[in-house]
Design an enzyme around this catalytic site. Sequence first.
Site, PDB file in Angstrom:
ATOM      1  CE  LYS A   1      19.919  14.472  -7.962  1.00 49.95           C
ATOM      2  NZ  LYS A   1      19.239  13.454  -8.776  1.00 49.95           N
TER       3      LYS A   1
ATOM      4  CB  ALA B   1      20.219   6.983 -11.245  1.00 51.48           C
TER       5      ALA B   1
ATOM      6  CB  ALA C   1      25.854  -0.126  -8.220  1.00 52.92           C
ATOM      7  N   GLY C   2      25.248   3.375  -9.125  1.00 52.94           N
ATOM      8  CA  GLY C   2      25.550   4.739  -8.673  1.00 52.94           C
ATOM      9  C   GLY C   2      24.343   5.371  -7.990  1.00 52.94           C
TER      10      GLY C   2
ATOM     11  CG  ASN D   1      15.592  13.994  -5.693  1.00 52.38           C
ATOM     12  OD1 ASN D   1      14.708  13.889  -4.855  1.00 52.38           O
ATOM     13  ND2 ASN D   1      15.639  13.236  -6.778  1.00 52.38           N
TER      14      ASN D   1
ATOM     15  CG  ASP E   1      16.307  10.668  -8.706  1.00 51.72           C
ATOM     16  OD1 ASP E   1      15.492  11.565  -9.001  1.00 51.72           O
ATOM     17  OD2 ASP E   1      17.545  10.825  -8.749  1.00 51.72           O
TER      18      ASP E   1
END
Lengths: 282, 282
Positions: free
Chosen positions: B76, B141, B138-139, B97, B113
Amino acid sequence: MNISDTLSGATRVIGIIGDPIAQVKSPSGVTQRLIDRGCNAVVVPLHVASADLATVVAALGRTKNFDGLIITVPHKLDAYALCATTTERAHFLGGVNVLRRRPDGRWHGDHADGLGFIEAQRSAGCELEGRRVLLAGAGGAGSAIAQAALEAGASLLAIHDGDLPKRDGLIRRLAQRHGERVQAGSADPRGFDVVFNATPAGMRAGDALPVMAEHLDGAMFVGDVITMPAVTPLLEIARSKGCRTQVGAGMFAAVCERMVDFLLETGPLTEARLPTAAPTAR
Amino acid sequence: MNISDTLSGATRVIGIIGDPIAQVKSPSGVTQRLIDRGCNAVVVPLHVASADLATVVAALGRTKNFDGLIITVPHKLDAYALCATTTERAHFLGGVNVLRRRPDGRWHGDHADGLGFIEAQRSAGCELEGRRVLLAGAGGAGSAIAQAALEAGASLLAIHDGDLPKRDGLIRRLAQRHGERVQAGSADPRGFDVVFNATPAGMRAGDALPVMAEHLDGAMFVGDVITMPAVTPLLEIARSKGCRTQVGAGMFAAVCERMVDFLLETGPLTEARLPTAAPTAR
């Protein structure tokens, strides 16, 4: 089972490359043949211009689930040059119409038109072993059919083409392997057992006939490469005289079958089994 | 109508690129969504290693009927760098994505997302306008969901992540646009209206819960990104307390729908109509 049941992340991919591409008929038929033989794969059309062919073919070789390519107009000769290896018949023709990805990401090519054509005639009752064959057309299809007819055991192959240098060039190359069995022919089918048309004559209303149809007789077998119209004027005349015949659609189906044979001969596609499939006995 | 009825030379092609790829679920679902909306297209998996991503993405841009790419793990961020243009939200995230081929053969990217997640919560009865939201994670996604939650009007977004530099970096970037509405949070959900999990916690038996589930109360809405298991321990506890919830599969479906929206927004796919299709009213 069909592609709507099987399409998933585990499906192996095969492309059919041409320019234009929207008219090609093989994606659904070859996909179904692969599924019928227990292979989880899909054939998708790819519209690629000649200038981009090398780039796209190389990149697809680096795509690890992209296991095969079917090559159509105008790329059969250019794609030959992009193969790392080919079958002997493809090497003779300098052309390919089906590629299989090798473990190193390069391509192994074959040319299925000749074998497919001969197989289609066989399925219509025409065995070539010991038969005298007149072939009209020394272009791409004609070259493939000539080679396959000689490999299938024709006792004589006479090639007719108005382009004499093209005709004689093909004869010379075939003669290196097959000697006296290959000769120059005319439009006159008298004395032959089998007559094949591999020219475009018959696609358009008003086309001249590819051979002198008035000299066909009912003991002859007549086969044609043309798929549109389904039955060419040549085949109509042949049938009216009692000849057995094979239409272009028969060749198309047999070529597709031969491509599937080649794709499934070895490599990752042979392992991409559908979980619940009962492979068709071959 | 499904792909076994529509696959032909005129079918437009979309790839889903990942490494590995066999586990992805979107080829059949996104294909069916496109067909249901009257578009003759197919989504096929493409297994591409990171080292080959740029080569493959560029070559597919030169394939004239290859109109879109869905990007999955681990590509991504790398695919973002390969886009000529992106939506503003993808630019903020530095990730994409879904890509749409531009007329020049380069790619326009989006990140679906966040919008998909928020839409899934909405379809389960959770409107964010004026609501106080606690987000764990906090990644990738989490970043997408944070951005989309703020765009959707959350009055407060508190972000919880054990990786404090990552958490604070995201908050700092979001605050440039959204000011005081975004803050650091803890694992304690008390005082919030909505709790979202965007961490992997819950995928494996024995994982710690992403928030202090004992402090959930039945007035809260709880949503999770995890699709396996279908109902995470967090959601099970939330349901036992009377909370309304949304599972990861709901997000997955909404993200696929949002990708189709993006793919069909403009360009050649919008013209690849099925002859007999009655497009679903939107």
